[in-house]
Design an enzyme around this catalytic site. Structure first.
Site, PDB file in Angstrom:
ATOM      1  N   SER A 247       0.789  -1.234   0.000  1.00 37.42           N
ATOM      2  CA  SER A 247       0.000   0.000   0.000  1.00 37.42           C
ATOM      3  C   SER A 247       0.822   1.285   0.000  1.00 37.42           C
ATOM      4  O   SER A 247       0.258   2.371  -0.099  1.00 37.42           O
ATOM      5  CB  SER A 247      -0.956   0.015   1.199  1.00 37.42           C
ATOM      6  OG  SER A 247      -0.239   0.023   2.418  1.00 37.42           O
ATOM      7  N   LYS A 292      -5.612   4.492   8.689  1.00 40.18           N
ATOM      8  CA  LYS A 292      -4.516   5.241   8.086  1.00 40.18           C
ATOM      9  C   LYS A 292      -4.816   6.738   8.077  1.00 40.18           C
ATOM     10  O   LYS A 292      -3.916   7.559   8.299  1.00 40.18           O
ATOM     11  CB  LYS A 292      -4.251   4.727   6.670  1.00 40.18           C
ATOM     12  CG  LYS A 292      -3.695   3.307   6.659  1.00 40.18           C
ATOM     13  CD  LYS A 292      -3.393   2.806   5.261  1.00 40.18           C
ATOM     14  CE  LYS A 292      -2.768   1.411   5.321  1.00 40.18           C
ATOM     15  NZ  LYS A 292      -2.405   0.889   3.996  1.00 40.18           N
TER      16      LYS A 292
END
Length: 349
Positions: A247, A292
């Protein structure tokens, strides 16, 4: 916090069910401990891809002049905790806003924890390579094809070595990994292909007679695995340890572009984000987007770059931070430029 306490008030039955799933771990010489078959996912550390980590540049580019950068382009992570007692699990859920997920979602039953860690590290390495190539393609900088490995007994094993750079195919200097594969597939077993090769700084020409593919005797076979790397003497290395998964790709790619091109992508601002990236610069979705965003906001970011496919989920965390919707590396730069110029940018809201 209040919402979660209210949930507990009406959640006695799920709590009892969770208690019923407690397992016993006995460690010789110690008391028996109780663990639950769940993992807790929460905000993890963030790293500025334009800065340093442990005394080294996170994105270290050599072989060319770099443009000065300011601000932050932080990649974000998700922390995972397992082997928790019931009280630890409930504490993570109540007081840290962690998400409890079945342990099989993190560590599949057919894989050990070490195997999962290795797979995540391999995915991280692949994302680094794709990030570099996506950046080179965006900047229209040369890309070379490096021989990663050859198959024993194959035509390539006799002509190529690991680390060779393929510079031409049958006299054509266009030699990306995909173009090499296409050139081989256009021929028949027994045909000859001429490869321009750079080895230890020397230019060579290798004539290779193609074999039959072991899985299809009508298809030509070279027997080399290849990867795209920066050309023109440029090298890009990434210096982060104990981080896994794919990611970080988009943020790595943006850091390379920012360092190799005039101006500043950040406009001096604290920007964070996440998203996978392929060689063509397409940004893909990731897991743990809300954690996140929370990590980025807690670190001081004012802008977060989120994959378009994660936008619906990301919108729930759009408090105190602007979440920009992106689908490619080029799109991320365009949206960030609009934001920095005070223009309307696509957001997840």
């Amino acid at each position: 916090m209040n919402r979660r306490l209210r949930t507990i008030s009406f959640g006695a039955i799920p709590l009892l069910l969770l208690t019923g799933l407690v397992t016993f771990d006995h460690i010789p010489g110690t008391s028996v401990s109780l663990t639950v078959p769940y993992a807790a996912e929460g905000p993890g550390p963030t790293f500025n891809t334009l800065g340093e980590y442990d005394g080294k540049q996170v994105v270290d580019i050599q072989g060319t002049e770099l443009d000065p950068t300011t601000g932050n382009l932080n990649m974000t992570t998700v922390s995972v905790r397992s082997n928790m007692t019931l009280m630890q699990a409930m504490g993570r859920w109540l007081f840290n806003k962690d998400t409890l997920v079945p342990i099989e979602q993190v560590f599949p039953q057919d894989q050990t924890e070490e195997q999962v860690t290795q797979a995540n590290q391999e995915a991280f390495s692949t994302s680094e390579a794709s990030a570099t190539i996506a950046a080179m393609n965006y900047l229209h900088l040369p890309v070379s094809t490096k021989v990663a490995q050859t198959v024993d007994g194959s035509p390539a094993a006799d002509a190529l070595q690991e680390g060779d750079l393929i510079t031409a195919i049958d006299g054509d200097s266009k030699a990306t990994p995909a173009q090499v594969v296409e050139a081989v597939q256009s021929k028949k077993p027994g045909d000859e292909i001429t490869l321009g090769v750079e080895r230890d700084g020397q230019q060579l020409e290798e004539k290779v007679t193609l074999a039959s593919n072991p899985h299809d005797d009508k298809t030509a076979f070279l027997g080399a695995s290849m990867e795209a790397v920066p050309g023109g003497g440029i090298s890009v290395d990434y210096n982060l340890e104990d981080v896994g998964g794919p990611s970080a790709g988009m943020m790595f790619s943006l850091a390379v572009i920012d360092k190799l091109s005039p101006g500043e992508l950040t406009g001096g601002k604290f920007v964070a984000g996440t998203g996978t990236v392929d060689d063509e610069g397409t940004v893909g979705p990731i897991g743990g987007i809300t954690h996140k965003i929370q990590a980025a906001r807690d670190a001081g970011a004012e802008v977060f770059l989120a994959p378009a496919d994660n936008c619906a989920e990301a919108a729930s965390e759009a408090k105190g931070i602007t979440i920009l919707k992106v689908s490619t590396v080029s799109d991320a730069i365009d949206q960030l430029t609009k934001y920095n110029n005070g223009e309307d940018a696509a957001t997840c809201s």
